[in-house]
Design a protein around this motif. Structure first.
Motif, PDB file in Angstrom:
ATOM      1  N   SER A   1     -48.179  39.781  92.586  1.00 33.51           N
ATOM      2  CA  SER A   1     -47.945  40.956  91.741  1.00 33.51           C
ATOM      3  C   SER A   1     -47.318  40.584  90.404  1.00 33.51           C
ATOM      4  O   SER A   1     -47.416  41.344  89.446  1.00 33.51           O
TER       5      SER A   1
ATOM      6  N   ASP B   1     -57.823  44.563  82.742  1.00 37.14           N
ATOM      7  CA  ASP B   1     -56.805  45.447  83.314  1.00 37.14           C
ATOM      8  C   ASP B   1     -57.224  45.956  84.686  1.00 37.14           C
ATOM      9  O   ASP B   1     -56.414  46.005  85.617  1.00 37.14           O
ATOM     10  N   ASP B   2     -58.475  46.339  84.825  1.00 38.84           N
ATOM     11  CA  ASP B   2     -58.964  46.808  86.125  1.00 38.84           C
ATOM     12  C   ASP B   2     -58.933  45.681  87.148  1.00 38.84           C
ATOM     13  O   ASP B   2     -58.566  45.894  88.305  1.00 38.84           O
TER      14      ASP B   2
ATOM     15  N   GLY C   1     -55.518  45.191  88.348  1.00 33.55           N
ATOM     16  CA  GLY C   1     -54.938  46.340  89.045  1.00 33.55           C
ATOM     17  C   GLY C   1     -53.847  47.033  88.246  1.00 33.55           C
ATOM     18  O   GLY C   1     -52.957  47.641  88.823  1.00 33.55           O
ATOM     19  N   ILE C   2     -53.943  46.945  86.930  1.00 34.17           N
ATOM     20  CA  ILE C   2     -52.934  47.579  86.076  1.00 34.17           C
ATOM     21  C   ILE C   2     -53.252  49.064  85.951  1.00 34.17           C
ATOM     22  O   ILE C   2     -54.371  49.445  85.626  1.00 34.17           O
ATOM     23  N   LYS C   3     -52.235  49.884  86.208  1.00 34.58           N
ATOM     24  CA  LYS C   3     -52.411  51.331  86.102  1.00 34.58           C
ATOM     25  C   LYS C   3     -52.482  51.732  84.628  1.00 34.58           C
ATOM     26  O   LYS C   3     -51.971  51.043  83.758  1.00 34.58           O
ATOM     27  N   ARG C   4     -53.090  52.883  84.390  1.00 34.64           N
ATOM     28  CA  ARG C   4     -53.142  53.407  83.022  1.00 34.64           C
ATOM     29  C   ARG C   4     -51.730  53.741  82.569  1.00 34.64           C
ATOM     30  O   ARG C   4     -50.887  54.162  83.345  1.00 34.64           O
ATOM     31  N   THR C   5     -51.495  53.617  81.283  1.00 33.00           N
ATOM     32  CA  THR C   5     -50.167  53.875  80.718  1.00 33.00           C
ATOM     33  C   THR C   5     -49.890  55.376  80.653  1.00 33.00           C
ATOM     34  O   THR C   5     -50.818  56.184  80.581  1.00 33.00           O
TER      35      THR C   5
END
Length: 179
Positions: A30, A44-45, A48-52
């Protein structure tokens, strides 16, 4: 005293970077990041980065600015100091538009800048990776993955073998001295 920052892997192929990001995430890491010389669509996908939440902060500040501007004009014109001039209403929406627009944009811009700095943890004066010569290649011609030693899944041998299996060209452990 020198501390272990983690491990660096260098990639030169953008497609391998996207695959590596998904595999590193799938392996349970992580605290890892990719440093690239230019933006990679889909990274980003894959990580696994979430949207800001920054657009929501901007929207909230804009709505607050609009509300404050309209309320202030209504209150001063219709409640605090009501004057009937030429039979016009005490408050009208049309003359309030310029002030409402300006305050909406002003609060939205300030909230966006402050929110961007806060969400990114800026300003940041030190990075434990900054003095590594392989890390510096990320500003020129290479894609660099950094896996933090503080990650719960980090184990030097397993992390090295994972990066090797993913096709990293240069893999090394990075130590740093906190400044």
């Amino acid at each position: 005293m020198s501390k272990n920052a983690g491990m660096i892997g260098v990639f030169t192929n953008p497609d391998a970077v996207l695959k590596a990001a998904a595999e590193i995430r799938r392996a349970g890491y992580s605290k890892f990041d990719f440093h690239t010389p230019y933006p990679l669509h889909g990274l980003d996908d894959a990580m696994g980065i979430k949207r800001t939440i920054l657009p929501w902060i901007s929207l909230g500040a804009g709505v607050a600015g609009l509300g404050i501007a309209l309320h202030l004009q209504w209150w001063t014109g219709a409640v605090d100091y009501p004057l009937v001039i030429g039979g016009k209403p005490l408050f009208a929406f049309e003359p309030s538009i310029p002030i409402a627009f300006e305050l909406t944009i002003l609060l939205c811009a300030i909230a966006t800048v402050v929110g961007m700095f806060a969400l990114n943890g800026l300003p940041r004066w030190f990075s434990k990776w900054q003095n590594d010569p392989h890390f510096l290649r990320s500003t020129d011609d290479a894609f660099v993955v950094t896996i933090d030693a503080e990650d719960a899944s980090y184990h030097p041998e397993r992390t090295r073998s994972l990066l090797d299996a993913l096709g990293a060209e240069q893999i090394r452990t990075v130590d740093y001295v906190e400044e």
